[in-house]
Design a protein around this motif. Structure first.
Motif, PDB file in Angstrom:
ATOM      1  N   LYS A  46     -18.790 -11.622  60.990  1.00 36.46           N
ATOM      2  CA  LYS A  46     -17.547 -10.972  60.574  1.00 36.46           C
ATOM      3  C   LYS A  46     -16.921 -10.157  61.701  1.00 36.46           C
ATOM      4  N   GLY A  47     -17.602 -10.093  62.833  1.00 38.69           N
ATOM      5  CA  GLY A  47     -17.001  -9.479  64.010  1.00 38.69           C
ATOM      6  C   GLY A  47     -15.917 -10.361  64.610  1.00 38.69           C
ATOM      7  N   ILE A  48     -15.894 -11.620  64.203  1.00 37.84           N
ATOM      8  CA  ILE A  48     -14.844 -12.561  64.621  1.00 37.84           C
ATOM      9  C   ILE A  48     -13.696 -12.427  63.625  1.00 37.84           C
ATOM     10  N   LYS A  49     -12.479 -12.376  64.121  1.00 32.62           N
ATOM     11  CA  LYS A  49     -11.318 -12.310  63.216  1.00 32.62           C
ATOM     12  C   LYS A  49     -11.286 -13.543  62.332  1.00 32.62           C
ATOM     13  N   LEU A  54     -18.695  -4.444  64.798  1.00 31.14           N
ATOM     14  CA  LEU A  54     -18.188  -4.432  63.426  1.00 31.14           C
ATOM     15  C   LEU A  54     -17.381  -3.177  63.169  1.00 31.14           C
ATOM     16  N   ASP A  55     -16.460  -3.236  62.190  1.00 32.80           N
ATOM     17  CA  ASP A  55     -15.756  -2.005  61.837  1.00 32.80           C
ATOM     18  C   ASP A  55     -16.725  -1.056  61.123  1.00 32.80           C
ATOM     19  N   GLU A  56     -16.321   0.176  60.963  1.00 35.79           N
ATOM     20  CA  GLU A  56     -17.194   1.230  60.441  1.00 35.79           C
ATOM     21  C   GLU A  56     -17.745   0.906  59.047  1.00 35.79           C
ATOM     22  N   VAL A  60     -21.760 -19.064  61.662  1.00 36.44           N
ATOM     23  CA  VAL A  60     -21.233 -18.621  62.957  1.00 36.44           C
ATOM     24  C   VAL A  60     -22.032 -17.414  63.448  1.00 36.44           C
ATOM     25  N   GLY A  61     -22.274 -16.465  62.560  1.00 37.95           N
ATOM     26  CA  GLY A  61     -23.046 -15.274  62.925  1.00 37.95           C
ATOM     27  C   GLY A  61     -24.441 -15.616  63.416  1.00 37.95           C
ATOM     28  N   ALA A  62     -25.094 -16.571  62.758  1.00 37.15           N
ATOM     29  CA  ALA A  62     -26.442 -16.969  63.173  1.00 37.15           C
ATOM     30  C   ALA A  62     -26.442 -17.528  64.592  1.00 37.15           C
TER      31      ALA A  62
END
Length: 194
Positions: free
Chosen positions: A56-59, A16-18, A89-91
């Motif tokens: 949310k790590g996926i674009k 993930l971003d910062e 998706v995250g799950a």
């Protein structure tokens, strides 16, 4: 679970971003506090809170492709706003990429954006924690944050009503499942399930 919390933190900080990573840490802490108050497994709440935005790590431009690859069905609201898919998706990704097989944690991650009828206490805690973590600011937030003397379902109702008001006020699409969730909240309160 394959990874220790330290390993998950390291992976998450790279994934993930910062800004999103810091948000995830705050949601973890808020979820832990809420779990203690409402008698829910604190470790599960912490893990679900930490991983709730893993999708949310996926674009955003790739999330529909990823959802289809994972076998998720996509409705018109999700197609219009792929952000709605980051939770399911995250799950699936925390299972396949991190080896987290705890169904309670996976379910709470999957349900933290749109919700689902028959939410568990853990599901509701992660949904609420995401909304009330310390850096959030919006009119009505203090009423949701004030947990004193409230049942968890009452707090969830306030949080969910805020989301629905926001969507209507800003003329946004409402996920079809949101109506089912709202009706379930009202029926749960009537039956005093929570």
């Amino acid at each position: 679970m394959r990874y220790s919390e330290e390993k998950i933190l390291n992976l998450l900080s790279e994934w993930l971003d910062e800004k999103l990573f810091a948000h995830s840490l705050r949601v973890r802490n808020t979820a832990k506090e809420m779990a203690q108050k409402f008698g829910v497994d604190v470790k599960k709440a912490a893990l679900a809170g930490l991983l709730h935005d893993y999708g949310k790590g996926i674009k955003k431009t790739d999330i529909i492709f990823e959802a289809k690859k994972l076998g998720l069905s996509i409705n018109s609201a999700e197609e219009y706003d792929p952000y709605l898919l980051h939770a399911p998706v995250g799950a699936r990704l925390i299972f396949s990429q991190l080896g987290i097989k705890d169904t309670d944690v996976m379910q709470a991650v999957s349900r933290h954006t749109v919700g689902e009828p028959f939410m568990s206490k853990l599901d509701m805690i992660v949904y609420i924690a995401d909304m009330i973590e310390p850096t959030r600011s919006f009119p009505g937030l203090e009423e949701i944050r004030n947990l004193e003397g409230k049942q968890l379902i009452e707090v969830f109702e306030l949080a969910y009503a805020h989301t629905l008001h926001y969507l209507i006020r800003n003329k946004k699409l409402i996920h079809p499942k949101s109506f089912e969730v709202w009706n379930w909240i009202q029926l749960s309160k009537e039956k005093e399930i929570y």
